[in-house]
Structures are given as C-alpha cells and as structure tokens.
Motif scaffolding. Sequence first.
Motif, PDB file in Angstrom:
ATOM      1  N   ALA A 125       0.817  -1.225   0.000  1.00 49.97           N
ATOM      2  CA  ALA A 125       0.000   0.000   0.000  1.00 49.97           C
ATOM      3  C   ALA A 125       0.849   1.272   0.000  1.00 49.97           C
ATOM      4  O   ALA A 125       0.566   2.213  -0.750  1.00 49.97           O
ATOM      5  N   ASP A 126       1.897   1.310   0.824  1.00 49.53           N
ATOM      6  CA  ASP A 126       2.738   2.512   0.879  1.00 49.53           C
ATOM      7  C   ASP A 126       3.402   2.784  -0.462  1.00 49.53           C
ATOM      8  O   ASP A 126       3.396   3.917  -0.956  1.00 49.53           O
ATOM      9  N   GLN A 127       3.993   1.729  -1.050  1.00 47.55           N
ATOM     10  CA  GLN A 127       4.654   1.889  -2.343  1.00 47.55           C
ATOM     11  C   GLN A 127       3.650   2.261  -3.420  1.00 47.55           C
ATOM     12  O   GLN A 127       3.953   3.040  -4.325  1.00 47.55           O
ATOM     13  N   ALA A 128       2.446   1.692  -3.324  1.00 52.42           N
ATOM     14  CA  ALA A 128       1.411   1.973  -4.318  1.00 52.42           C
ATOM     15  C   ALA A 128       1.061   3.457  -4.328  1.00 52.42           C
ATOM     16  O   ALA A 128       0.898   4.068  -5.389  1.00 52.42           O
ATOM     17  N   VAL A 129       0.955   4.050  -3.141  1.00 50.16           N
ATOM     18  CA  VAL A 129       0.632   5.475  -3.042  1.00 50.16           C
ATOM     19  C   VAL A 129       1.706   6.306  -3.731  1.00 50.16           C
ATOM     20  O   VAL A 129       1.410   7.218  -4.516  1.00 50.16           O
ATOM     21  N   GLU A 130       2.975   6.012  -3.445  1.00 49.55           N
ATOM     22  CA  GLU A 130       4.068   6.792  -4.045  1.00 49.55           C
ATOM     23  C   GLU A 130       4.104   6.612  -5.558  1.00 49.55           C
ATOM     24  O   GLU A 130       4.316   7.573  -6.310  1.00 49.55           O
ATOM     25  N   GLU A 131       3.895   5.373  -6.020  1.00 49.69           N
ATOM     26  CA  GLU A 131       3.945   5.116  -7.457  1.00 49.69           C
ATOM     27  C   GLU A 131       2.775   5.785  -8.181  1.00 49.69           C
ATOM     28  O   GLU A 131       2.939   6.335  -9.273  1.00 49.69           O
ATOM     29  N   LEU A 132       1.590   5.783  -7.566  1.00 48.71           N
ATOM     30  CA  LEU A 132       0.451   6.466  -8.177  1.00 48.71           C
ATOM     31  C   LEU A 132       0.675   7.981  -8.215  1.00 48.71           C
ATOM     32  O   LEU A 132       0.317   8.648  -9.187  1.00 48.71           O
ATOM     33  N   MET A 133       1.295   8.526  -7.169  1.00 48.91           N
ATOM     34  CA  MET A 133       1.621   9.953  -7.165  1.00 48.91           C
ATOM     35  C   MET A 133       2.562  10.293  -8.326  1.00 48.91           C
ATOM     36  O   MET A 133       2.404  11.312  -8.997  1.00 48.91           O
ATOM     37  N   ARG A 134       3.551   9.426  -8.544  1.00 49.09           N
ATOM     38  CA  ARG A 134       4.498   9.638  -9.648  1.00 49.09           C
ATOM     39  C   ARG A 134       3.814   9.486 -11.002  1.00 49.09           C
ATOM     40  O   ARG A 134       3.922  10.338 -11.884  1.00 49.09           O
ATOM     41  N   TYR A 135       3.095   8.378 -11.142  1.00 50.41           N
ATOM     42  CA  TYR A 135       2.530   7.996 -12.431  1.00 50.41           C
ATOM     43  C   TYR A 135       1.448   8.971 -12.891  1.00 50.41           C
ATOM     44  O   TYR A 135       1.362   9.316 -14.073  1.00 50.41           O
ATOM     45  N   LEU A 136       0.625   9.458 -11.957  1.00 46.66           N
ATOM     46  CA  LEU A 136      -0.509  10.301 -12.335  1.00 46.66           C
ATOM     47  C   LEU A 136      -0.171  11.797 -12.348  1.00 46.66           C
ATOM     48  O   LEU A 136      -0.706  12.538 -13.163  1.00 46.66           O
ATOM     49  N   SER A 137       0.664  12.251 -11.418  1.00 41.43           N
ATOM     50  CA  SER A 137       1.104  13.666 -11.391  1.00 41.43           C
ATOM     51  C   SER A 137      -0.049  14.627 -11.671  1.00 41.43           C
ATOM     52  O   SER A 137      -0.025  15.385 -12.639  1.00 41.43           O
ATOM     53  N   ILE A 138      -1.064  14.603 -10.810  1.00 42.34           N
ATOM     54  CA  ILE A 138      -2.298  15.337 -11.119  1.00 42.34           C
ATOM     55  C   ILE A 138      -2.169  16.851 -10.968  1.00 42.34           C
ATOM     56  O   ILE A 138      -2.937  17.598 -11.565  1.00 42.34           O
ATOM     57  N   ALA A 139      -1.217  17.336 -10.144  1.00 39.25           N
ATOM     58  CA  ALA A 139      -1.050  18.785  -9.952  1.00 39.25           C
ATOM     59  C   ALA A 139       0.013  19.284 -10.921  1.00 39.25           C
ATOM     60  O   ALA A 139       1.203  19.107 -10.685  1.00 39.25           O
ATOM     61  N   ASP A 140      -0.420  19.897 -12.011  1.00 41.07           N
ATOM     62  CA  ASP A 140       0.521  20.251 -13.069  1.00 41.07           C
ATOM     63  C   ASP A 140      -0.083  21.367 -13.919  1.00 41.07           C
ATOM     64  O   ASP A 140      -1.296  21.369 -14.144  1.00 41.07           O
ATOM     65  N   PRO A 141       0.702  22.329 -14.440  1.00 36.48           N
ATOM     66  CA  PRO A 141       2.134  22.481 -14.208  1.00 36.48           C
ATOM     67  C   PRO A 141       2.407  23.380 -13.007  1.00 36.48           C
ATOM     68  O   PRO A 141       1.498  24.005 -12.471  1.00 36.48           O
ATOM     69  N   GLY A 142       3.694  23.441 -12.625  1.00 39.41           N
ATOM     70  CA  GLY A 142       4.137  24.408 -11.630  1.00 39.41           C
ATOM     71  C   GLY A 142       4.805  25.573 -12.342  1.00 39.41           C
ATOM     72  O   GLY A 142       4.953  25.575 -13.561  1.00 39.41           O
ATOM     73  N   ALA A 143       5.206  26.584 -11.586  1.00 36.11           N
ATOM     74  CA  ALA A 143       5.872  27.742 -12.198  1.00 36.11           C
ATOM     75  C   ALA A 143       6.753  28.442 -11.174  1.00 36.11           C
ATOM     76  O   ALA A 143       6.470  28.424  -9.976  1.00 36.11           O
ATOM     77  N   ARG A 144       7.820  29.041 -11.666  1.00 28.43           N
ATOM     78  CA  ARG A 144       8.699  29.879 -10.861  1.00 28.43           C
ATOM     79  C   ARG A 144       9.178  31.042 -11.737  1.00 28.43           C
ATOM     80  O   ARG A 144       9.176  30.944 -12.965  1.00 28.43           O
ATOM     81  N   SER A 145       9.614  32.119 -11.088  1.00 29.36           N
ATOM     82  CA  SER A 145      10.155  33.269 -11.803  1.00 29.36           C
ATOM     83  C   SER A 145      11.556  33.557 -11.274  1.00 29.36           C
ATOM     84  O   SER A 145      11.764  33.569 -10.056  1.00 29.36           O
ATOM     85  N   ALA A 146      12.497  33.769 -12.180  1.00 25.24           N
ATOM     86  CA  ALA A 146      13.888  34.013 -11.769  1.00 25.24           C
ATOM     87  C   ALA A 146      14.025  35.413 -11.162  1.00 25.24           C
ATOM     88  O   ALA A 146      13.591  36.403 -11.752  1.00 25.24           O
ATOM     89  N   LEU A 147      14.636  35.474  -9.970  1.00 20.09           N
ATOM     90  CA  LEU A 147      14.868  36.752  -9.295  1.00 20.09           C
ATOM     91  C   LEU A 147      16.184  37.394  -9.740  1.00 20.09           C
ATOM     92  O   LEU A 147      16.412  38.585  -9.533  1.00 20.09           O
ATOM     93  N   GLU A 148      17.046  36.574 -10.314  1.00 17.62           N
ATOM     94  CA  GLU A 148      18.323  37.043 -10.862  1.00 17.62           C
ATOM     95  C   GLU A 148      18.709  36.087 -11.982  1.00 17.62           C
ATOM     96  O   GLU A 148      18.046  35.066 -12.182  1.00 17.62           O
ATOM     97  N   ASP A 149      19.758  36.395 -12.716  1.00 19.85           N
ATOM     98  CA  ASP A 149      20.215  35.479 -13.755  1.00 19.85           C
ATOM     99  C   ASP A 149      20.707  34.191 -13.099  1.00 19.85           C
ATOM    100  O   ASP A 149      21.503  34.232 -12.153  1.00 19.85           O
TER     101      ASP A 149
END
Length: 410
Positions: A279-303
């Motif tokens: 069960a524990d491994q299944a949760v982690e693998e489903l989190m990886r495989y499905l990746s439901i929260a997407d996309p993320g974003a960031r903004s560069a504060l410097e070069d």
Amino acid sequence: MHNELSAHSAHDAAQHPEPVTLPTERHTGCPFDPPAELAQLREERPLRRMRYPDGHMGWLATGHSVVRAILADPRFSSRQELMHHPLADIGELPPAPVGDMTGMDAPEHTRFRRLLMGKFTVRRMRELTERVEQITAEHLDAMERQGGPVDLVEAYAQPIPALMICELLGVPYAEREFFQRHTTTLFTQSAGPEEQYAAMTALQEYLHSLVLAKRAEPTDDLLSDLTTSDLTDEELAGVGGVLLAAGLDTTANMIAHGTFALLSNPDQLAALRGDPDLADQAVEELMRYLSIADPGARSALEDVEIDGQVIKAGETVTLSMQAANRDPAKFTDPDALDLHRKATGHLGFGHGIHQCLGQQLARVEMRVALPALFTRFPALRLAVPPEEVPLRSNMSIYGVHRLPVAWDKE
C-alpha cells in the motif's frame, strides 16, 4: 561553401531551437499519460525556450533533475505577480491572497511554514489513521447498502478527504459543497478572471467570519490553535483557505483517478490485493505515475544558470511535473504503472520549501482508502467504457469528474 553554411545553420538551430508552447493534448484513449510532445521535448532538451500566450519569452522545464533543481533554488520566486500564465493571456497576475503560502518567498513563507509544520507531522497524521479508517468504512457501508452502479467521486473519493480536512480545520462539514463549488472554479483553467475573483472573494469572506468565530469561542481544531499565534485574522483566513482547497480537491482526485488507473491495470491491482504491504509503495507510485497537480511555475529573481542555459531575471519557468515524473533518466520504464517500484524522489508532492504541507495526511487517506475499497468490493469494475469517463482536462488539478463503478454481489 553552401555545405558549410548549411552545417552552420543546423548547428545554430540545435543550439537555439525554436521556442515551444506548452503541450496540453493528452494521448487519445489513454487518460493517464502526459501529452506525447512533452517526452519528445524532454529528450531533445530538458530546459528550453517557451513562448507564453501573452508574448513573454520564458522557459519550459521537463527533465526531473532540472525541475527539482529549480524547485530547490531560492533564486526562483513563487510569487505569482512575477509570473506569466502558461496557458492563457489573462494580463498581469495579482499577488496571492494574504496568507496563501504557495505564493510567498522566504522570509514571509518561513514564518507561516514554521507555524504549521508541527500540525502536519508524520506522527500526528498517523494518529489520524483510525479516524480515516472509520470514515472510509462508513462510506463503504453506504455504497454497499445503495448497491451499484455509483459515482465513486461523489460516494467515496470526495467525502473522505473532505470530512478529514473539515474536522482538522474546524469547518462545519455542511459547508463543504460551498467550498467544493468555489474551489472548482479556482482550479478551472478556462474560468475567467472575474469568475475566479468572485469565487476567491466568497471563500475569503466566509473564512474571515469563521476565524472571528474561532477567536470568540475556540474549539479543538487547527484554526482555533492558530488563533493563539501572531497571525492576523486576514492571514488566518488565507491559511485556512489554502489548506481547505488543497484538502478537498487534490486527495479526492488521487483516490478517484488512482482507482481508475488500478482498474485499467489489472495486473497491478492484483498485486495490491495480494500484498497489503504494498500500500505505501502503491501510493508513491500512483503519485508519480498520475502527477495530477501540473504544471508548476517559478520566476527568476536574478540570472541563473541551469543545465547550461542562462535563465534571465524576470523570466518565468513552467515546470512540467508530468514530464519530470516520467523521465527515464530518473525512473526505469517510467510510462508503466509498477507498484513494486520504489518511486523515491518523485515530484508529485513538489520539492523544496513549498513541498506539500499536507502530504502526510494525503498519504494516510490514500493508504487507507484504496486498499479498503478493493477489499470490500473485490469485483469492482467500471460501469461505463473507459473512454466515457469524463476527465478534468481543463483543470489545473487533473483527474475525473465522475467515475461510475459497479460490482457483483458475492
């Protein structure tokens, strides 16, 4: 001479490939795989130029190591007013609401995170397992009494995390539909700015009144605990809104979409049924495989130089968690769902200072809810053809709108 020019042009094109737009079309017939173009882009160059709908020239990160590095780097900001939207030209983005930690950088973020970390420890969340088991059993009993077919989202996947987060925060469960409706609007990518603003305002006004009630008459819950901190009423309402929205939507979609994925991979479902310790491994693998929260974003504060490319100050980077979690440089045979895989290092809960605060609660809920469902209903099956399951393809939290299921009585 002509050959030399051609070779030079080819070299130039390889060094400075044409900017891309964010691929969003998923494989037809496969509700779990990311858009095929993401894998191609990742293979060519895990960090490349991206043209945004408003004309901004930023970046798209698809490689696991690149996405992870950016999430961990304080030179990249989470403040949404510094970013450009990857899917629509909606003008300048407003700052995150007061108290919304997801749109803050240190040191402001640190102040909020420190207050909340102790409330979501592994030990504390595991102590809630018994309550999760009780809620799960009650909803399985109700499904059994009703008989199939049922919509698993409405009957099971939504109410379990909703009850838990409402109890934790001290929000009356009767108000969940109000939150579900406005939260859905916030997560719908096609919703206009006015519609999203109205939803946000309604949520903030309700939470502000709830915070005042907790200050006047504290009860045994997280919001009441936080009234003794130095957070203002407005900040407390913001914190409550973020936790409630995340608790209502993300785990519900993981339970429903995870069920869909397991029903679509009978060999993996058989493995889970045959070995409860998976069960524990299944949760982690489903989190990886499905990746439901997407996309993320960031903004560069410097070069910043990443993967041999210089991201200039002010440029937005769109982070494809789907592509990163399917990167063959990190995971062997990444497009296969394999519950025996140790999916350590997946980015399903994010990474760095903004890694999901409620991840331990989400793990407990999934670890209980998924095996219990298949134990109670060993013959669970889809009640419609897979292609008729309505997908949340226009929302920033992916999953299914409904999952009609049925089972044979023993």
